[in-house]
Write a protein that holds these residues in place. Sequence first.
Motif, PDB file in Angstrom:
ATOM      1  N   GLU A  46     -24.512 116.677  20.431  1.00 48.71           N
ATOM      2  CA  GLU A  46     -24.003 115.814  20.250  1.00 48.71           C
ATOM      3  C   GLU A  46     -22.907 116.188  21.474  1.00 48.71           C
ATOM      4  OE1 GLU A  46     -21.099 113.416  17.094  1.00 48.71           O
ATOM      5  OE2 GLU A  46     -22.470 115.222  16.140  1.00 48.71           O
ATOM      6  N   ALA A  47     -22.965 114.784  21.773  1.00 50.90           N
ATOM      7  CA  ALA A  47     -21.628 114.709  23.080  1.00 50.90           C
ATOM      8  C   ALA A  47     -21.034 113.622  22.706  1.00 50.90           C
ATOM      9  CB  ALA A  47     -22.166 114.687  24.634  1.00 50.90           C
ATOM     10  N   ILE A  48     -19.362 113.553  23.436  1.00 49.02           N
ATOM     11  CA  ILE A  48     -18.439 111.948  23.036  1.00 49.02           C
ATOM     12  C   ILE A  48     -18.018 111.826  24.364  1.00 49.02           C
ATOM     13  CG2 ILE A  48     -16.751 111.444  21.917  1.00 49.02           C
ATOM     14  CD1 ILE A  48     -16.872 113.759  19.716  1.00 49.02           C
ATOM     15  N   GLY A  49     -18.478 110.502  24.841  1.00 50.82           N
ATOM     16  CA  GLY A  49     -17.982 110.140  26.249  1.00 50.82           C
ATOM     17  C   GLY A  49     -17.940 108.857  25.986  1.00 50.82           C
ATOM     18  N   ASN A  50     -16.909 108.208  27.549  1.00 48.83           N
ATOM     19  CA  ASN A  50     -17.020 106.869  27.880  1.00 48.83           C
ATOM     20  C   ASN A  50     -17.685 106.194  28.971  1.00 48.83           C
ATOM     21  OD1 ASN A  50     -16.989 104.391  28.031  1.00 48.83           O
ATOM     22  ND2 ASN A  50     -14.722 103.843  27.457  1.00 48.83           N
ATOM     23  N   PRO A  51     -18.204 106.638  29.805  1.00 48.98           N
ATOM     24  CA  PRO A  51     -19.529 105.430  29.278  1.00 48.98           C
ATOM     25  C   PRO A  51     -20.633 106.825  28.358  1.00 48.98           C
ATOM     26  CG  PRO A  51     -19.463 105.335  31.543  1.00 48.98           C
ATOM     27  CD  PRO A  51     -18.575 106.160  31.421  1.00 48.98           C
ATOM     28  N   ILE A  52     -21.024 106.364  27.704  1.00 42.40           N
ATOM     29  CA  ILE A  52     -21.843 107.225  26.323  1.00 42.40           C
ATOM     30  C   ILE A  52     -22.426 108.971  27.811  1.00 42.40           C
ATOM     31  CG2 ILE A  52     -24.204 108.414  25.162  1.00 42.40           C
ATOM     32  CD1 ILE A  52     -22.671 104.957  23.788  1.00 42.40           C
ATOM     33  N   PRO A  53     -22.474 109.420  27.820  1.00 41.50           N
ATOM     34  CA  PRO A  53     -23.256 110.433  28.671  1.00 41.50           C
ATOM     35  C   PRO A  53     -24.655 110.956  28.331  1.00 41.50           C
ATOM     36  CG  PRO A  53     -21.771 111.286  27.157  1.00 41.50           C
ATOM     37  CD  PRO A  53     -21.690 110.869  27.079  1.00 41.50           C
ATOM     38  N   GLU A  54     -25.224 111.795  28.946  1.00 39.46           N
ATOM     39  CA  GLU A  54     -26.567 111.837  29.481  1.00 39.46           C
ATOM     40  C   GLU A  54     -26.674 113.413  28.985  1.00 39.46           C
ATOM     41  OE1 GLU A  54     -31.079 112.377  31.591  1.00 39.46           O
ATOM     42  OE2 GLU A  54     -28.640 111.483  32.828  1.00 39.46           O
ATOM     43  N   ILE A  55     -27.819 113.679  27.812  1.00 36.66           N
ATOM     44  CA  ILE A  55     -27.884 114.552  27.214  1.00 36.66           C
ATOM     45  C   ILE A  55     -29.357 115.711  27.918  1.00 36.66           C
ATOM     46  CG2 ILE A  55     -28.461 116.298  25.005  1.00 36.66           C
ATOM     47  CD1 ILE A  55     -25.975 114.827  23.278  1.00 36.66           C
ATOM     48  N   GLN A  56     -29.182 116.981  28.377  1.00 38.13           N
ATOM     49  CA  GLN A  56     -30.800 117.572  29.384  1.00 38.13           C
ATOM     50  C   GLN A  56     -30.857 118.762  28.512  1.00 38.13           C
ATOM     51  OE1 GLN A  56     -30.289 117.749  33.429  1.00 38.13           O
ATOM     52  NE2 GLN A  56     -30.615 114.925  33.928  1.00 38.13           N
ATOM     53  N   TRP A  57     -31.490 119.388  27.749  1.00 43.30           N
ATOM     54  CA  TRP A  57     -31.293 120.916  27.627  1.00 43.30           C
ATOM     55  C   TRP A  57     -32.601 121.588  28.650  1.00 43.30           C
ATOM     56  CZ3 TRP A  57     -30.326 122.603  23.522  1.00 43.30           C
ATOM     57  CH2 TRP A  57     -29.738 121.479  22.263  1.00 43.30           C
ATOM     58  N   TRP A  58     -31.970 123.045  28.992  1.00 44.67           N
ATOM     59  CA  TRP A  58     -32.468 124.214  29.895  1.00 44.67           C
ATOM     60  C   TRP A  58     -32.746 125.048  29.299  1.00 44.67           C
ATOM     61  CZ3 TRP A  58     -32.882 123.010  35.341  1.00 44.67           C
ATOM     62  CH2 TRP A  58     -31.858 121.456  35.682  1.00 44.67           C
ATOM     63  N   PHE A  59     -33.449 125.726  29.820  1.00 38.97           N
ATOM     64  CA  PHE A  59     -33.815 126.721  29.164  1.00 38.97           C
ATOM     65  C   PHE A  59     -33.616 128.260  30.289  1.00 38.97           C
ATOM     66  CE2 PHE A  59     -37.171 129.875  28.372  1.00 38.97           C
ATOM     67  CZ  PHE A  59     -36.702 130.968  27.080  1.00 38.97           C
ATOM     68  N   GLU A  60     -32.995 129.426  29.819  1.00 36.04           N
ATOM     69  CA  GLU A  60     -33.119 130.637  30.541  1.00 36.04           C
ATOM     70  C   GLU A  60     -33.968 131.643  30.099  1.00 36.04           C
ATOM     71  OE1 GLU A  60     -30.073 133.410  33.882  1.00 36.04           O
ATOM     72  OE2 GLU A  60     -29.588 131.432  32.557  1.00 36.04           O
ATOM     73  N   GLY A  61     -34.833 132.254  30.207  1.00 36.69           N
ATOM     74  CA  GLY A  61     -35.174 133.437  29.571  1.00 36.69           C
ATOM     75  C   GLY A  61     -34.782 134.928  29.831  1.00 36.69           C
ATOM     76  N   ASN A  62     -35.347 135.948  29.042  1.00 38.56           N
ATOM     77  CA  ASN A  62     -34.615 136.529  29.377  1.00 38.56           C
ATOM     78  C   ASN A  62     -34.991 137.947  30.586  1.00 38.56           C
ATOM     79  OD1 ASN A  62     -32.729 136.626  26.739  1.00 38.56           O
ATOM     80  ND2 ASN A  62     -34.861 137.338  25.456  1.00 38.56           N
ATOM     81  N   ASP A  63     -36.299 138.142  31.263  1.00 42.18           N
ATOM     82  CA  ASP A  63     -36.522 138.219  32.317  1.00 42.18           C
ATOM     83  C   ASP A  63     -35.224 138.526  33.325  1.00 42.18           C
ATOM     84  OD1 ASP A  63     -37.447 139.095  34.126  1.00 42.18           O
ATOM     85  OD2 ASP A  63     -39.217 138.735  33.709  1.00 42.18           O
ATOM     86  N   PRO A  64     -35.076 138.838  33.783  1.00 47.07           N
ATOM     87  CA  PRO A  64     -33.857 138.982  35.158  1.00 47.07           C
ATOM     88  C   PRO A  64     -34.657 138.198  36.091  1.00 47.07           C
ATOM     89  CG  PRO A  64     -34.053 141.164  34.303  1.00 47.07           C
ATOM     90  CD  PRO A  64     -35.023 140.616  33.894  1.00 47.07           C
ATOM     91  N   ASN A  65     -35.834 137.867  36.569  1.00 48.89           N
ATOM     92  CA  ASN A  65     -35.854 137.535  37.619  1.00 48.89           C
ATOM     93  C   ASN A  65     -36.084 135.746  37.045  1.00 48.89           C
ATOM     94  OD1 ASN A  65     -35.898 139.463  39.228  1.00 48.89           O
ATOM     95  ND2 ASN A  65     -38.178 140.011  38.192  1.00 48.89           N
ATOM     96  N   GLU A  66     -36.455 135.563  35.941  1.00 51.81           N
ATOM     97  CA  GLU A  66     -36.345 133.948  35.266  1.00 51.81           C
ATOM     98  C   GLU A  66     -35.467 133.358  35.608  1.00 51.81           C
ATOM     99  OE1 GLU A  66     -38.304 131.843  31.952  1.00 51.81           O
ATOM    100  OE2 GLU A  66     -38.520 134.128  31.676  1.00 51.81           O
ATOM    101  N   THR A  67     -35.843 131.533  36.560  1.00 49.37           N
ATOM    102  CA  THR A  67     -34.497 130.759  36.993  1.00 49.37           C
ATOM    103  C   THR A  67     -34.820 129.897  35.526  1.00 49.37           C
ATOM    104  OG1 THR A  67     -35.989 129.481  37.839  1.00 49.37           O
ATOM    105  CG2 THR A  67     -34.962 131.539  39.088  1.00 49.37           C
TER     106      THR A  67
END
Length: 357
Positions: free
Chosen positions: A23-44
């Motif tokens: 959940e995000a609160i702000g004015n104007p209403i903010p955009e939400i994005q989802w990102w993922f980083e794996g456990n592999d040290p070389n994974e971005t």
Amino acid sequence: AGFIKSPLSQKRLTRDSVELYCEAIGNPIPEIQWWFEGNDPNETCAQLWDGARQDRVKINATYNLHSTSTISIANLTADDSGMYECRASNDPDRNHLSKSPKVKWIRSQANVFVIERPDIKSHVSDDSGKLVLTCNMTGPHPTIEGHEWMHGEKVLHTDAQSSAFTSYTIEGKMEEHSGVYECVYKTSPVIKGQVNISVPPQVMAYKKSEHGNEGDTGVLTCKNPSFPPVSSWVWYKTGHQEPIINGSGRYIIKSSGNKTELRILKLNIEEDTGDYHCNATNSLGSGSASVNLRVRSRLAALWPFLGIVAEVLVLVTIIFIYEKRRKPDEVPDGKRCLGKSNATNHKDKNVRQRNAN
């Protein structure tokens, strides 16, 4: 501001699912994005979208007064372990390819650990009127702090043993206790096994005998309380070799899972009276039940009333005839009293005359 409301660290088993809420609160209403980083040290770190990972990722977002977003990953694998990040920003240049946003993305993170699901061997045996259900967890597994046996939402048995083997005994026959049972291992995360008691359909009629008035709609119903569910229902009528077809003539059949219903429109005494059979089939066999249908004339309900009226008329007639034919008394009551009074007066007169003489 942005934050994840789900636990910051979650353990899941392979083939399970996980859900994170941001959940995000702000004015104007903010955009939400989802990102993922794996456990592999070389994974971005990579952005996630709805339909990613062979459509196992689902993202739902709403932007009303403030921003909310939910990400769910189904059928988890070991590769799904890692850090999930919720990013929120309302800067106009937040997604510009060359310009850097003036307001940095606000971030909130949660770690998901996916553990390989241990193999559970389940079995059911019938021994002298007793059903023995067993589960045995093989291979590496988390620490076990106890067990539970469940049938639906009902807890049948619980203990605090640490063994990988657990059993539960039921008194009775398989036909009486068919269904899906769960052996629950109290681990972190919780591990569940499944034991199925499967039998051919044990079909039952709601009523063995049904009554209907001529011209009304007759309803015959059968059910199957056993497991596994029925795959097909068929209705027959005694004396007819061919099954009843839904929508043919005056017949309507509605079947859903373990229940079936036969409706007969505009009942006819001559054609519809008789025995009907509902036949069910599942992966283990078939079973059937019978329902007797009796069709009554619409005037049938009047016969008891007409019978009572006839009895009353006969009784009144008998009383009337009896009163007419009854013989009158030989001496009316009034004359009898008068005669007695005169006799008494004459007697008193004679006595007075003798006394005077």
